[in-house]
Design a protein around this motif. Sequence first.
Motif, PDB file in Angstrom:
ATOM      1  N   LEU A   2       0.835  -1.204   0.000  1.00  0.00           N
ATOM      2  CA  LEU A   2       0.000   0.000   0.000  1.00  0.00           C
ATOM      3  C   LEU A   2       0.871   1.256   0.000  1.00  0.00           C
ATOM      4  CD1 LEU A   2      -2.867   1.239   0.313  1.00  0.00           C
ATOM      5  CD2 LEU A   2      -2.576   1.026   2.782  1.00  0.00           C
ATOM      6  N   VAL A   3       1.893   1.266   0.833  1.00  0.00           N
ATOM      7  CA  VAL A   3       2.820   2.396   0.885  1.00  0.00           C
ATOM      8  C   VAL A   3       3.566   2.542  -0.431  1.00  0.00           C
ATOM      9  CG1 VAL A   3       4.923   3.256   1.985  1.00  0.00           C
ATOM     10  CG2 VAL A   3       3.079   2.313   3.391  1.00  0.00           C
ATOM     11  N   MET A   4       4.000   1.429  -1.000  1.00  0.00           N
ATOM     12  CA  MET A   4       4.756   1.468  -2.248  1.00  0.00           C
ATOM     13  C   MET A   4       3.934   2.071  -3.383  1.00  0.00           C
ATOM     14  SD  MET A   4       6.751  -1.677  -4.159  1.00  0.00           S
ATOM     15  CE  MET A   4       7.996  -1.770  -2.883  1.00  0.00           C
ATOM     16  N   GLY A   5       2.634   1.796  -3.402  1.00  0.00           N
ATOM     17  CA  GLY A   5       1.790   2.330  -4.458  1.00  0.00           C
ATOM     18  C   GLY A   5       1.385   3.776  -4.246  1.00  0.00           C
ATOM     19  N   LEU A   6       1.225   4.193  -2.994  1.00  0.00           N
ATOM     20  CA  LEU A   6       0.716   5.526  -2.705  1.00  0.00           C
ATOM     21  C   LEU A   6       1.795   6.607  -2.711  1.00  0.00           C
ATOM     22  CD1 LEU A   6      -1.944   5.097   0.152  1.00  0.00           C
ATOM     23  CD2 LEU A   6      -2.330   5.881  -2.193  1.00  0.00           C
ATOM     24  N   ILE A   7       2.978   6.264  -2.258  1.00  0.00           N
ATOM     25  CA  ILE A   7       4.019   7.279  -2.065  1.00  0.00           C
ATOM     26  C   ILE A   7       5.187   7.015  -3.015  1.00  0.00           C
ATOM     27  CG2 ILE A   7       5.518   8.427  -0.399  1.00  0.00           C
ATOM     28  CD1 ILE A   7       3.682   7.366   1.800  1.00  0.00           C
ATOM     29  N   ALA A   8       5.329   7.885  -3.998  1.00  0.00           N
ATOM     30  CA  ALA A   8       6.355   7.695  -5.033  1.00  0.00           C
ATOM     31  C   ALA A   8       7.658   8.365  -4.633  1.00  0.00           C
ATOM     32  CB  ALA A   8       5.856   8.232  -6.375  1.00  0.00           C
ATOM     33  N   ALA A  39       9.596   0.012   1.915  1.00  0.00           N
ATOM     34  CA  ALA A  39       8.410  -0.802   1.636  1.00  0.00           C
ATOM     35  C   ALA A  39       8.795  -2.156   1.055  1.00  0.00           C
ATOM     36  CB  ALA A  39       7.479  -0.065   0.680  1.00  0.00           C
ATOM     37  N   ASN A  40       9.769  -2.187   0.155  1.00  0.00           N
ATOM     38  CA  ASN A  40      10.167  -3.475  -0.427  1.00  0.00           C
ATOM     39  C   ASN A  40      10.863  -4.349   0.612  1.00  0.00           C
ATOM     40  OD1 ASN A  40      10.006  -5.027  -2.812  1.00  0.00           O
ATOM     41  ND2 ASN A  40      12.197  -4.794  -3.124  1.00  0.00           N
ATOM     42  N   PHE A  41      11.612  -3.726   1.508  1.00  0.00           N
ATOM     43  CA  PHE A  41      12.200  -4.457   2.633  1.00  0.00           C
ATOM     44  C   PHE A  41      11.090  -5.057   3.493  1.00  0.00           C
ATOM     45  CE2 PHE A  41      13.588  -4.616   7.051  1.00  0.00           C
ATOM     46  CZ  PHE A  41      14.798  -5.288   6.959  1.00  0.00           C
ATOM     47  N   GLY A  42      10.062  -4.248   3.790  1.00  0.00           N
ATOM     48  CA  GLY A  42       8.953  -4.726   4.604  1.00  0.00           C
ATOM     49  C   GLY A  42       8.141  -5.814   3.933  1.00  0.00           C
ATOM     50  N   ALA A  43       8.046  -5.758   2.600  1.00  0.00           N
ATOM     51  CA  ALA A  43       7.281  -6.772   1.874  1.00  0.00           C
ATOM     52  C   ALA A  43       7.996  -8.118   1.861  1.00  0.00           C
ATOM     53  CB  ALA A  43       7.022  -6.304   0.442  1.00  0.00           C
ATOM     54  N   SER A  44       9.326  -8.121   2.004  1.00  0.00           N
ATOM     55  CA  SER A  44      10.102  -9.370   1.980  1.00  0.00           C
ATOM     56  C   SER A  44      10.342  -9.939   3.371  1.00  0.00           C
ATOM     57  CB  SER A  44      11.453  -9.127   1.292  1.00  0.00           C
ATOM     58  OG  SER A  44      11.286  -8.669  -0.024  1.00  0.00           O
ATOM     59  N   LEU A  45      10.383  -9.082   4.384  1.00  0.00           N
ATOM     60  CA  LEU A  45      10.736  -9.507   5.738  1.00  0.00           C
ATOM     61  C   LEU A  45       9.860 -10.648   6.267  1.00  0.00           C
ATOM     62  CD1 LEU A  45      12.566  -8.895   8.223  1.00  0.00           C
ATOM     63  CD2 LEU A  45      10.793  -7.297   8.987  1.00  0.00           C
ATOM     64  N   PRO A  46       8.520 -10.592   6.156  1.00  0.00           N
ATOM     65  CA  PRO A  46       7.700 -11.659   6.737  1.00  0.00           C
ATOM     66  C   PRO A  46       7.497 -12.870   5.830  1.00  0.00           C
ATOM     67  CG  PRO A  46       6.288  -9.916   5.938  1.00  0.00           C
ATOM     68  CD  PRO A  46       7.688  -9.475   5.654  1.00  0.00           C
ATOM     69  N   SER A  47       8.040 -12.844   4.617  1.00  0.00           N
ATOM     70  CA  SER A  47       7.803 -13.954   3.689  1.00  0.00           C
ATOM     71  C   SER A  47       8.258 -15.305   4.244  1.00  0.00           C
ATOM     72  CB  SER A  47       8.488 -13.674   2.344  1.00  0.00           C
ATOM     73  OG  SER A  47       7.857 -12.591   1.691  1.00  0.00           O
ATOM     74  N   PRO A  48       9.466 -15.414   4.839  1.00  0.00           N
ATOM     75  CA  PRO A  48       9.864 -16.712   5.413  1.00  0.00           C
ATOM     76  C   PRO A  48       8.935 -17.176   6.525  1.00  0.00           C
ATOM     77  CG  PRO A  48      11.783 -15.305   5.122  1.00  0.00           C
ATOM     78  CD  PRO A  48      10.581 -14.443   4.891  1.00  0.00           C
ATOM     79  N   LEU A  49       8.421 -16.233   7.333  1.00  0.00           N
ATOM     80  CA  LEU A  49       7.496 -16.602   8.407  1.00  0.00           C
ATOM     81  C   LEU A  49       6.203 -17.162   7.826  1.00  0.00           C
ATOM     82  CD1 LEU A  49       6.579 -16.622  11.367  1.00  0.00           C
ATOM     83  CD2 LEU A  49       5.846 -14.243  11.070  1.00  0.00           C
ATOM     84  N   ILE A  50       5.689 -16.519   6.782  1.00  0.00           N
ATOM     85  CA  ILE A  50       4.453 -16.994   6.150  1.00  0.00           C
ATOM     86  C   ILE A  50       4.668 -18.386   5.570  1.00  0.00           C
ATOM     87  CG2 ILE A  50       2.848 -16.620   4.250  1.00  0.00           C
ATOM     88  CD1 ILE A  50       3.289 -13.619   4.593  1.00  0.00           C
ATOM     89  N   THR A  51       5.750 -18.561   4.826  1.00  0.00           N
ATOM     90  CA  THR A  51       6.001 -19.844   4.165  1.00  0.00           C
ATOM     91  C   THR A  51       6.218 -20.955   5.181  1.00  0.00           C
ATOM     92  OG1 THR A  51       6.997 -18.689   2.288  1.00  0.00           O
ATOM     93  CG2 THR A  51       7.459 -21.038   2.504  1.00  0.00           C
ATOM     94  N   SER A  52       7.052 -20.698   6.185  1.00  0.00           N
ATOM     95  CA  SER A  52       7.345 -21.741   7.173  1.00  0.00           C
ATOM     96  C   SER A  52       6.105 -22.098   7.987  1.00  0.00           C
ATOM     97  CB  SER A  52       8.477 -21.295   8.103  1.00  0.00           C
ATOM     98  OG  SER A  52       8.122 -20.120   8.815  1.00  0.00           O
ATOM     99  N   SER A  53       5.285 -21.115   8.336  1.00  0.00           N
ATOM    100  CA  SER A  53       4.049 -21.379   9.089  1.00  0.00           C
ATOM    101  C   SER A  53       3.073 -22.182   8.237  1.00  0.00           C
ATOM    102  CB  SER A  53       3.402 -20.060   9.522  1.00  0.00           C
ATOM    103  OG  SER A  53       4.268 -19.308  10.344  1.00  0.00           O
ATOM    104  N   TYR A  54       2.968 -21.815   6.980  1.00  0.00           N
ATOM    105  CA  TYR A  54       2.067 -22.524   6.063  1.00  0.00           C
ATOM    106  C   TYR A  54       2.497 -23.977   5.895  1.00  0.00           C
ATOM    107  CZ  TYR A  54      -0.436 -23.551   1.691  1.00  0.00           C
ATOM    108  OH  TYR A  54      -1.230 -24.107   0.717  1.00  0.00           O
TER     109      TYR A  54
END
Length: 427
Positions: free
Chosen positions: A302-308, A316-331
Motif C-alpha cells: 500500500l505504501v509502495m503504491g501511494l508514495i512515489a 516498503a520493499n524491505f517490509g514486503a520481503s521480511l515476513p515472507s519466510p514466516l508466512i512460508t514456514s508457518s504454512y
Amino acid sequence: MKTFVILCLGQVLSSIGSGMTYFSLTIWVWQKTNSAASVALILVFYQLPQIIITPLSGVLPDHFSHKKLLIGSDLGSALCTFSVGILAFLQILDVKYIYLIASIIGCFGNLQTLSYITLIPLIVPSQHHARVSSMGAIIIYSAGIVAPALAGILFPVIGLTGITIIDMTTFTIAAMTILILPMAFQIKSNKRTNQPLVIAQLKEQLIGNIIFGFKYIYRHSNLSKILIIFSLFSFVEGISDVIYQPMILAKTGGNTELLGIIVALGGVGGILGGTICSIWGGFKKRTTGIFAGFVIIGFSRLVMGLIARPQLWLIANFGASLPSPLITSSYMAIWYKKVAQEIQGRVLAVDYLIGTVISSLAGLAAGILANRALLVLTNLNDFSILPINKIFGPPPGSGMALLMVFCGVIAFLLGLWGLLIYQHRDD
C-alpha cells in the motif's frame, strides 16, 4: 554436510548469474515495449509449462541419477541463456523469442528444483535437515540481493550479451562443483530396475497421484480452507510482485541502478526474516504467523503504491520481503502436521501445482489489470474533483500504482480478518 556445502556454493553462484539475466531481461523488455503486460508475460511463460511438467519432475528423481538430472537441467538452462546472448549480440532478439526461451528455462528449472529437494535427504544427515532448509532460504535471498544490484549497474554498461556471459561463467563453476562431488552422490532408487517399464508406468502414476492429492485436500476442510486463503493472498501478492519493478522504472525514467538497489534491499529483508524465523521458530499458532505476515506485506505494498519516493520504496520493499519466510514456514508447518508423512509427497505436489497455477494467473492478470487501472484513473481525473494525479502520479506508472494499492488493501484486510476472526474459529 561437506557434499552439501560444495553443492551449495556452486548453486549460490549459479543463482546469482540466473538472477542477473532475469533482471536484465525485465529491463530489456520494458525498454522495448514500455508495457507492464509484456514484462509480466515473462513470468507467465516461465511458469505455465511447469504446470504440466511438475508431476513428471517429481517422479524422475526416484528412478534416475540425481547427478545426471542436475547437470542436464543446468546444461539446458545454460544453452537457453547462451541463445539469448547470441540473439542480443546479433541484434535480432525479439520479445517473442524471450517468451519461448523463458518457457524452456522454466521446464529445466522445475526439474532442477525438485531434483535438488529430493537429493538433500540422501546427502545430509537427518539432524541437519532444519539447518539445511534455512541455508537454502538464505541462498535464494542472497541471490536476490547480489543479482539485481549487479545487473542494475552493469546492464547499462555491458548490455544483455555481457550479462549472459557472466551467467554462463557462473553456470560453468556450478557444473564443476557437481562433477567433483563423490560417486555416492549418484544414489539411485531401487525402483530403477527396468527403465522402459518405469517410463511406461509414469503416466498412470502421475494421474493417480494428482487425483489422490486433490481428493485428500478436499476431504480435509482445514487444509482446503487454508489453501483457498493462501491462494487468494498469493494471487494479489503475485500481481504486486510482477508490477512493482516496471512501476518503478516508469516513475523514475528507467533508472536501473535505483531499481537494482530496491530489489536488493528486498533480498536483505528476506534473509533477515529467514534468520529470525530459523532462530525463533515462529508463532506456536501457525495461522498467526500467516495472517500477521499478510498484514505487514499488504501495508508495505500500500505504501509502495501511494508514495512515489525512492526512500519509501526501499523501506516498503524491505517490509514486503521480511515476513515472507514466516508466512512460508508457518504454512508448510500446517501441512507437515496435518498430512501423514507417507503421503506428503503426493499431497504437497498438488499444493505446489496449485501454487504454480495461481502464480501464472497472477502474472497474466497483472499487465491486463494495470492497463485497466490506467483507464480508470484517466476517467476519474476527468470527472472527479479528487487530485488523482497528485495521489498516484501522472502516467506512465499511475495505473500500476493504483493496482498496487488495490492489491495491498486486499492483502492487509485478508490478514486482519484472519487475525481477528478466522483463527479464533479454526485451528
